[in-house]
Design an enzyme around this catalytic site. Structure first.
Site, PDB file in Angstrom:
ATOM      1  N   HIS A 270       0.815  -1.223   0.000  1.00  0.00           N
ATOM      2  CA  HIS A 270       0.000   0.000   0.000  1.00  0.00           C
ATOM      3  C   HIS A 270       0.845   1.268   0.000  1.00  0.00           C
ATOM      4  O   HIS A 270       0.516   2.240   0.683  1.00  0.00           O
ATOM      5  CB  HIS A 270      -0.954  -0.003   1.203  1.00  0.00           C
ATOM      6  N   ASN A 295      -3.822  -5.730  -4.915  1.00  0.00           N
ATOM      7  CA  ASN A 295      -5.259  -5.986  -4.754  1.00  0.00           C
ATOM      8  C   ASN A 295      -6.111  -4.916  -5.406  1.00  0.00           C
ATOM      9  O   ASN A 295      -7.278  -5.135  -5.685  1.00  0.00           O
ATOM     10  CB  ASN A 295      -5.614  -6.068  -3.270  1.00  0.00           C
ATOM     11  N   ASP A 334      -0.890  -5.196   5.695  1.00  0.00           N
ATOM     12  CA  ASP A 334      -1.895  -6.022   5.016  1.00  0.00           C
ATOM     13  C   ASP A 334      -1.568  -6.196   3.535  1.00  0.00           C
ATOM     14  O   ASP A 334      -0.849  -5.401   2.943  1.00  0.00           O
ATOM     15  CB  ASP A 334      -3.293  -5.401   5.158  1.00  0.00           C
ATOM     16  N   GLU A 335      -2.111  -7.255   2.975  1.00  0.00           N
ATOM     17  CA  GLU A 335      -2.158  -7.489   1.533  1.00  0.00           C
ATOM     18  C   GLU A 335      -0.820  -7.362   0.821  1.00  0.00           C
ATOM     19  O   GLU A 335      -0.730  -6.752  -0.243  1.00  0.00           O
ATOM     20  CB  GLU A 335      -3.172  -6.520   0.897  1.00  0.00           C
ATOM     21  N   LEU A 336       0.196  -7.955   1.388  1.00  0.00           N
ATOM     22  CA  LEU A 336       1.499  -7.959   0.727  1.00  0.00           C
ATOM     23  C   LEU A 336       1.414  -8.860  -0.502  1.00  0.00           C
ATOM     24  O   LEU A 336       0.936  -9.989  -0.420  1.00  0.00           O
ATOM     25  CB  LEU A 336       2.545  -8.482   1.718  1.00  0.00           C
TER      26      LEU A 336
END
Lengths: 556, 559
Positions: A270, A295, A334-336
């Site tokens: 992010h 994502n 999050d969301e690596l």
């Protein structure tokens, strides 16, 4: 006989007007059915040597009492109370007492203490004979919570301000110490005034934590003196930024309202926008097609395997941590996206040189960045992947935000981490508004359906947890990710829904949605009176007639 | 000319796109030359004795050009254009003209003509050399539509108002005459200012019809001369009602913006609020449990079998009709609950004494009420049940609103009635926000899911309609039922979503280049429309992060 007495009880309860207005519902509450007017010369008294933000809270309270102008939500809007009011006693004084030996710290200081050491308990007593009301607490923060309850007792008809349920006695304290709201200011920007209005609304429902997801891949609105280029090149515009003065302003405004600000600099994912100022630190910046690198667009993550990038991130986090007095700080996590790094020659080169796997490199990155904020006295907060999907070393005090689904709380607790409920299946305010991606004729939103207030309200914070695991639950929060939000719909998408978790985590679980609805109407109308565009939950016809619009109607 | 355009493309490496126009005109040619508005820019109407609402429309356009201050949605916003603007020629004037022989009538008069005879077509030309631009039309309403298009071509940067797309040549007219929005002001109340702001936004999207669902079972805010007691007792409060003056104000505000006001007094169902003033006319008033006798609380329906009630209703509708100059008037007719009447002893005794069936009595009621409206010069509008679920005699002129399902349009067309599309599965703006009834923990809205703009945008007005029936389709509209809405979320729940049907029914199936209309290319223009609404004080919501709005196509699901 048994039937008779329960019938009798039902009749008695039905004649007692409940304390419609209180949200969250106090944990111990006794109310009567007398009316009490607020005297024109009503004053709030507190011993001398009180901190400025306590004095400010008192004047705000006096102001709300005069300016809320909220009519009761009953047919006739309180006009039927006018007769009873002619004989009602008047209240001219509310006395605040700090318990002996208590520190007269500012509310702000109390609010910014470590989560588990905050003291929000208070006792409120409003007699029905016009003698002074009082609030007692062992901290100024507790007094503030008592004042907030006090303001929710009052209505107005024909210029008379009155309470309908005296005498009132409550000894109240929160079931959970963390009751929050998260706002994303990176997907779309929100001016300081919107954030302050949100803090006002949060304070009315006794929330104590503003989780500020301040930056993300789309924009970097936070101005950091040591890293000015990040916002100069990464904010949406030179006016869509939070200056250090804005941050101080927001933190002080929140603190005075009993709210701590947990800032988040989401890393290492992010972070695409950092490439505008520091292209060397970002892998796969704005790579296409985005969906194999991220994502959501734009792709781009910190080159976590690089020493220089790791040090850069540590310095950046430390610089931000110094701007916020809170003892907690979120590094995100999050969301690596592994593919982004697989395709990044720089990262592959670093991994080859050090002989590390990506997970090992991530471990070094997390240790380094977390040490930087721990050295400043901060406790790290991370999204759940850091303990559920990755094998990294974390300080055992690390607090974990559970977001993907509520049942993941169990695994986090089994690993012994403290946790905050922020599950998408209960608390995501953005769900249910359709896909925001372009060229998608009729795709659902990933976290469909819309999370109703009823759904959030019935969340069980300790579902599937053992008693020991349950102790790790600090509380929870609603969250607004802002791909489809901006100042245009901030109030309407957040309020009154976010209040449902505020009551859940203050009053404790198990509340009844049918009884909650009429109080939530009251809160929503009071928010409107205070300039927050809280939406109606029902036609006004229903709001004036509790229970009559239930799905399974009451039979009379 | 073509060679010149090509060299501009090569030199500056940008491709001009028309992002500002919504709905996109049906025929459109644009260039890539920059043009800025002269400080002295003025609009003149070559119209003899121009009606005052045309002069007002011109003033509003001049005002919007100066006050929109809308920077183009590109990376860098307006600064990206700063060099181009400096060297641009100035446009000094826009001239409006009516085609020879056209009648000179006010916009308001044109907007309320019978729907098939409204003239909204116009041509717009903006030369690239700075010489005068022009709009021509057959009516002042067409001129208004042209002005609206003109406003959407301009951006702002550093004190300059400019376009990058000259020359512009547009020939435009709507595919369907009815392009509407319905607002329910009964479940929750909306002040006149909210309605006016909504009319402004509608006008920017060239919508032609405001369907005002003014009353329902929860409240009756419409003050009707001769029947003032109905609102006095049935409105939420005296402040939450629309006086005759308010109504005139709304109707004239709408008319001046090219919008006709179709008012609806829903009958015989959805009338519980009338019981507050006329209990004798309402069956099963506030009956409990409501779920057996009504679609939602409170229960209560007009005792249509009673001739006194039928006459009362006819007189009420006639009095209401006088407040509205539109040719249309909706008598509603949805969700008539038979159980309510089965339990109503008065209705049962009337049916027995007259020997009528329920349906025969309903048909009699409809003939009385519709007859009264037709006598007042109105064309009746009804919800679909009146032709699909009941066996009542209706005038052939009746317009039918399809709402329960888009699938039902074909059945209405088969009965040879004219259609307005308002299906809940495409156009209901309230869906997807959860159950509003109390004491229902897991309930979602009855018409889940949320209808995204993309969903509405892909609606096909002619699905399952034969070519011979297609003339029956007047158009369509998005609708806001307000159980969970009030002024707090009016703008955010309506805009920009409601603009999707405005383009469906103006532009039709194809883009100006002949390719099918599609959500992929629409998004950039819808962003533009949304940001312009924001500049005008309408709180339209973000469709994407600003990052995406500045980079058309980069946030596509298929990119």
């Amino acid at each position: 006989m048994r039937t008779f007495s329960s019938l009798l009880l039902a009749v008695v309860l039905a004649t007692l007007p409940p304390a419609h207005a209180l949200w969250p519902q106090p944990r111990n509450l006794r109310t009567g059915s007398d009316k009490l007017k607020l005297s024109d010369d009503f004053k709030i008294h507190l011993e001398a040597h009180v901190p400025q933000d306590m004095l400010d809270a008192i004047s705000r309270t006096e102001d709300f009492l005069k300016k809320d102008h909220l009519q009761r939500l009953i047919v006739g809007r309180g006009s039927s109370d006018t007769n009873a009011l002619t004989n009602a006693k008047s209240l001219s004084e509310l006395d605040l007492y700090l318990e002996s030996g208590a520190d007269a710290n500012s509310i702000t200081t109390e609010a910014q203490k470590p989560i588990e050491s905050r003291d929000e308990a208070y006792t409120l007593n409003v007699p029905n004979d016009g003698s002074p009301a009082n609030i007692t607490a062992s901290s100024t923060l507790g007094l503030l919570r008592g004042l907030t309850t006090f303001t929710q007792l009052w209505y107005e008809v024909d210029g008379t301000i009155y309470a309908a349920d005296v005498p009132i006695y409550t000894h109240d304290s929160p079931a959970y110490p963390y009751r929050g709201f998260m706002l994303d200011t990176a997907r779309n920007f929100f001016p300081v005034s919107d954030i302050k209005r949100t803090l006002d609304a949060m304070s009315l429902v006794k929330m104590n934590q503003f989780h500020w997801h301040v930056v993300d891949s789309q924009s970097f609105p936070l101005q950091i003196p040591e890293f000015m280029d990040l916002s100069i090149k990464g904010a949406y515009s030179s006016s869509s930024v939070y200056t250090p003065d804005d941050v101080k302003d927001i933190v002080a405004y929140a603190g005075a309202r009993g709210i701590d600000v947990l800032v988040e600099i989401d890393t290492p994912g992010h972070t695409s926008v950092i490439s505008k100022a520091y292209p060397g630190h970002i892998a796969c910046p704005e790579a296409t097609p985005w969906d194999i690198f991220a994502n959501e667009p734009p792709a781009g993550q910190l080159r976590l395997a690089s020493n220089e990038t790791t040090n850069f991130a540590a310095n950046l986090l430390a610089a931000v941590a110094r701007m916020f007095p809170s003892t907690i700080f979120s590094t995100g996590g999050d969301e690596l996206n592994a593919n982004c790094y697989d395709q990044d020659p720089d990262t592959q080169k670093s991994l080859n040189e050090t002989g590390r796997t990506l997970e090992q490199a991530l471990d070094v990155f997390i240790k380094t960045t977390h040490k930087a904020i721990e050295d400043l006295g901060k406790t790290p907060v991370v999204w759940e992947e850091m303990v559920l999907k990755h094998n990294v070393t974390l300080n055992p005090n690390t607090t974990v935000l559970v977001w993907e689904k509520s049942e993941n709380a169990k695994t986090v607790a089994q690993k012994g981490y403290k946790l905050i409920h922020a599950a998408s299946d209960f608390f995501y305010l953005d769900c249910g508004a359709g896909s925001w991606l372009g060229a998608s004729p009729d795709s659902p939103n990933w976290c469909d359906p819309f999370k109703t207030w009823q759904h959030s309200y019935t969340f069980n914070p300790t579902a599937n947890l053992t008693d020991d695991e349950a102790k790790l639950v600090l509380g929870g929060q609603h969250l607004l990710w802002t791909e489809q939000s901006g100042p245009s719909n901030l109030d309407s998408i957040v309020w009154p829904r976010a209040a449902s978790s505020a009551e859940l985590f203050w009053s404790g679980p198990g509340g009844n949605v049918s009884h909650a609805l009429e109080r939530l109407h009251d809160l929503s109308f009071r928010l409107q009176q205070r300039g927050v565009k809280s939406i109606p939950l029902q036609p006004l016809w229903c709001a004036l007639r509790p229970g009559v619009c239930d799905a399974v109607p009451h039979t009379s | 000319m073509g060679g010149y355009l090509f060299s501009v493309f090569v030199l500056f490496a940008w491709v001009p796109h028309i992002y500002g126009l919504w709905p996109i005109p049906r025929s459109l040619e644009t260039g890539s030359v920059a043009l800025k508005l002269a400080n002295s820019f003025r609009i003149t109407a070559n119209v003899p004795h121009p009606p005052s609402d045309l002069s007002d429309a011109i003033s509003r356009t001049v005002g919007h050009l100066r006050t929109d201050k809308f920077e183009r949605l590109v990376v860098g916003r307006g600064s990206a254009d700063s060099e181009t603007i400096q060297h641009a020629r100035e446009l000094k004037s826009l001239t409006l003209a009516l085609a020879p022989g056209s009648p000179v009538r006010s916009i308001s008069d044109e907007a309320i003509l019978p729907i098939e005879s409204r003239s909204e077509e116009y041509t717009l030309h903006i030369p690239s050399d700075g010489s005068a631009a022009s709009i021509e039309a057959n009516s002042t309403l067409g001129l208004l539509r042209g002005l609206t298009t003109f406003e959407q071509l301009w951006y702002f940067f550093d004190g300059q108002v400019y376009t990058l797309e000259a020359p512009v040549s547009i020939t435009d007219s709507p595919a369907y005459p009815y392009r509407g929005l319905m607002l329910d002001t009964s479940r929750n109340f909306f002040p006149v200012t909210d309605i006016k702001r909504t009319l402004d936004a509608m006008s920017l999207a060239k919508m032609s019809q405001f369907h005002w669902h003014a009353t329902d079972s929860q409240s009756f805010p419409l003050v009707i001369p001769g029947f003032t007691e109905v609102a006095a007792k049935g409105a939420y409060s005296s402040l939450m009602s629309y006086s005759s003056k308010d109504i005139q104000d709304i109707v004239s505000y709408a008319g001046a913006r090219g919008i006709d006001v179709l008012v609806e007094i829903d009958t015989p169902g959805h009338t519980a609020a009338i019981t507050e003033s006329h209990p004798e006319h309402i069956a099963c008033s506030h009956a409990s449990p409501w779920s057996q006798v009504a679609g939602e609380p409170p229960a209560g329906q007009l005792r249509f079998a009673s001739s006194a009630t039928a006459n009362f209703t006819a007189n009420l509708l006639t009095a209401a009709a006088k407040l509205f100059p539109s040719k249309f008037f909706s008598t509603g007719g949805d969700e008539v609950n038979t159980e309510c009447y089965a339990n109503d002893s008065q209705t049962q005794s009337i049916l027995q004494s007259t020997g009528q069936t329920f349906e025969q009595a309903l048909s009699g009621f409809m003939q009385t009420t519709q007859g009264a409206l037709e006598k007042a010069g109105k064309t009746p509008v009804v919800w679909e049940e009146m032709v699909l679920e009941h066996n009542v005699t209706l005038s052939n002129e009746t317009v039918v609103m399809v709402w329960i399902s888009s699938q039902h349009a074909a059945a209405v067309a088969a009965k040879n009635f004219r259609i307005v599309h308002g299906p809940s599965d495409f156009f209901y703006l309230d869906c997807g926000a959860g159950e509003w009834l109390g004491n229902d923990v897991s309930g979602n809205s009855w018409c889940d899911p949320f209808k995204s703009w993309q969903k509405s945008y892909t609606f096909d007005p002619l699905a399952n309609i034969t070519p011979e029936q297609s003339h029956l389709v007047l158009g369509g509209q998005q609708l806001l039922w307000t159980e969970q809405s009030d002024p707090s979320n009016l703008d955010s729940i309506v805009w920009p979503r409601a603009a999707s049907s405005a383009e469906v029914f103006w532009t039709g199936a194809t883009l100006p280049d002949g390719s099918p209309r599609n959500v992929k290319s629409a998004l950039a223009r819808l962003h533009d429309f949304r940001f312009r609404l924001i500049q005008r004080g309408v709180s339209a919501i973000a469709l994407q992060p600003l990052w995406c709005a500045l980079r058309p196509g980069l946030c596509d699901g298929d990119s």
